[in-house]
Scaffold this active site. Structure first.
Site, PDB file in Angstrom:
ATOM      1  N   SER A   1      83.670   4.468 -31.546  1.00  0.00           N
ATOM      2  CA  SER A   1      83.229   5.533 -30.667  1.00  0.00           C
ATOM      3  C   SER A   1      81.699   5.558 -30.590  1.00  0.00           C
ATOM      4  CB  SER A   1      83.830   6.858 -31.152  1.00  0.00           C
ATOM      5  OG  SER A   1      83.609   7.902 -30.239  1.00  0.00           O
TER       6      SER A   1
ATOM      7  N   HIS B   1      85.785   3.801 -26.707  1.00  0.00           N
ATOM      8  CA  HIS B   1      86.720   4.613 -25.925  1.00  0.00           C
ATOM      9  C   HIS B   1      85.931   5.655 -25.145  1.00  0.00           C
ATOM     10  CE1 HIS B   1      87.432   7.679 -29.469  1.00  0.00           C
ATOM     11  NE2 HIS B   1      86.179   7.639 -29.084  1.00  0.00           N
TER      12      HIS B   1
END
Length: 195
Positions: free
Chosen positions: A98, A123
């Site tokens: 992330s 993501h």
């Protein structure tokens, strides 16, 4: 963070005890470990600014082992990495997921590394909202704006098109260190420290 190890250095002036993070800072190494929040980001930003003041020409190593965290906290680190004069080399140790992966990709070109068994995951931003419908809409629009911003920066940092980044970040997209190199998030997989 639990127990913090100390190291003892012998100098001509006697023994000196350092916590391990202070000792690493002397070698221009900053460790980003764990979830990224405002407190962690403030510490990282302060260390980067300190090291720039110490020597604005010498590279800084940012070692990353993070599952990600708060977007605005991570963006404060990103902005500081770009603001300061020294190149910031990024090295993934363990995982960069992330916001951790985002920061890994933001190191100086040619100086973005990973150890061989690290995992990298990108993501789309996560968020939650509650309250009145109009408040939820405002938060939703902000998350969409941040998603576009981060995808744009990831596309600049990688070898991928904005469309490919948008597709790949729609869900969790895991990569090995070698796959992250091929994708363009890092420049090299390190086997041994060459210092």
């Amino acid at each position: 963070m639990g127990y913090i190890p100390y190291v003892i250095e012998n100098t001509d002036r006697g023994e000196r005890s350092y916590d391990i993070y202070s000792r690493l800072l002397k070698d221009r190494i900053v460790l980003l470990s764990g979830e990224i929040n405002d407190s962690v980001a403030s510490s990282i930003v302060a260390q980067l600014l300190f090291l720039e003041a110490e020597d604005p020409e010498k590279d800084i190593g940012l070692y990353i082992n993070s599952p990600g965290g708060v977007i605005t906290s991570g963006l404060s680190i990103y902005d500081t990495m770009n603001f300061i004069r020294p190149d910031v080399s990024t090295i993934c140790i363990g995982q960069a997921a992330s916001m951790g992966a985002f920061l890994l990709s933001c190191g100086a070109k040619g100086k973005r590394f990973s150890l061989p068994h690290s995992r990298i995951m990108i993501h789309q931003p996560l968020g939650g909202a509650q309250g009145q419908a109009s408040d939820i809409e405002i938060i939703s629009n902000e998350i969409i704006r941040l998603k576009g911003l981060m995808n744009s920066i990831l596309a600049q940092n990688s070898k991928q098109s904005l469309e490919r980044i948008a597709k790949d970040t729609d869900r969790d997209f895991y990569m090995s260190a070698l796959e992250a190199k091929e994708y363009g998030l890092i420049d090299k997989v390190l086997e041994k420290n060459v210092k």
